[in-house]
Design a protein around this motif. Sequence first.
Motif: not given
Length: 508
Positions: A79-86, A129-150
């Motif tokens: 859900g986090i990854a899909q939200t950021v993508l949208l 997004l690639f550079v900031s993915a860990p920070t974005v995932a952490g702020l959204l409460g899902s640190p594990d989402a950074s790889g999925v985001l990228r």
Amino acid sequence: MDSVRTPDSERSEAGDTPDGLAGATPDGERPESASLGSKVRSAARWSLINTVVMRLGNFATGILLARFALGPAEWGVYGIAQTVLLVLLSANELGVGLAIIRWDGDPRRFAPTVLTLSVLSSGLLYAALFVSAPTVAGLLGSPDASGVLRVMCVCLVIDAVAHVPAGILTREFAQGRRMVIDALNFVLSTAVTLLLAFAGWGAMSFAVGAVVGNVAALVGCAVAVPGTLRFGWDPEQARALLKFGLPLAGASLLALAVVNVDTMVVGSSLGQVALGFYVLAFNMSGWPVRVISEAARRVSFAGFSRLADSPQALAQGFSRALGVLVTGTVPLCVLLGGLAAPVIHLVYGTKWLPAAEALPWLMALGLIRIGCELAYDCLVAVGQRRSLILVQGLWVVTLIPVLIVGARMNGIVGVSQGHVLVGACLVVPVFLYALRRAGIGLAHIGRACAWPFAGGVAMTVVLLAAKRLLGDGTLALFVIGTTALACYAVCVLPSRRFLLGSRTPETV
């Protein structure tokens, strides 16, 4: 597993045609071509078939994944990854791709400049997004989402490349070809997602599947509209495109924020597991929106654009389109909202029952969204730029604090209630005012909604009474649903002549 986002699903805006691009009819058709009305009806039929088939396929896939492969935490990461993508997709081509649909003249004349601008902007967005993915995932409460985001956000660049051929398909109402492309996307993305999910890849299976499916859709678009993937640069066209597109990108970003800020609030406030339950409930509430509204929006913007110069025809077309959407949506919203717990238990299993508490409120939100999205497309077609930006900005600014308070007071149910409160008490009245300024009065809205809303009330009474008598068993579920639907059909029967309308070229 969604297809490449194309301009037909965008929130867009009418704009001026740059010098040198005028001189043909809006879609380049010859006088002997089929009338606009017949083209819109044909496109709408294909679009509805396409949407229903794809959504049923996604629905079945979601059941398999939720029951046997993934849990709430994995759904939360997705859900986090899909939200950021949208959110990124709403601005990745700076709004210039909508010129392919809206501007007069042959779109192939300015398509190379559109493609260059789209790819440059999406490439820069993806790098950020690639550079900031860990920070974005952490702020959204899902640190594990950074790889999925990228991985998932690779779709940004694919989307930018596909924008030109997909836009031409929309401009030409070529929804039959779109169905073939979407089917290819669905088959490949679903196969990859299921294979990886059952192999233990978790939320990453969604990301890889989305990339594979989007690549397939890009290839399909290029084959369906050959010769459109050519880069080029015309400074005059680029200036006109940016003047046209940047305000639309801002409005689109606000529109996407409205339906995605809740995911960010739930993720950061309540954690991944609660987010997983909320994402499931929100996705279920979106079934009517996706099946009915999405099919209509693939042709509504192009259709309203053709009627923008005739206020009377626009008002009639909007009223009939709204009537069709509301008539088809109300029974689905009532059924899913009134039978939330037994439906979730039957479809997804016991572990997902916490999602049922939020679903009734989110179904009400789904009905609000359908009306607002159609109004958005209509206002775009008549060039109400300032109204759109003000409405979306007001919606977001009001929604954020209400959702935060709702999350703290009542978890995902509070978030859902906050959504409905803001939508019904603030946003709907503002949209009604904007539509009235465009020549669409309350009489047109009332004619479209009166019978479906009356049927919805009657259906709710029947459903609650039957549920009290028969309980929540599986057999009772089908009996209750069938009885309630029959009641609704009887109630809306008097509106059938209005919904069918006259088959004239001016009718959308």
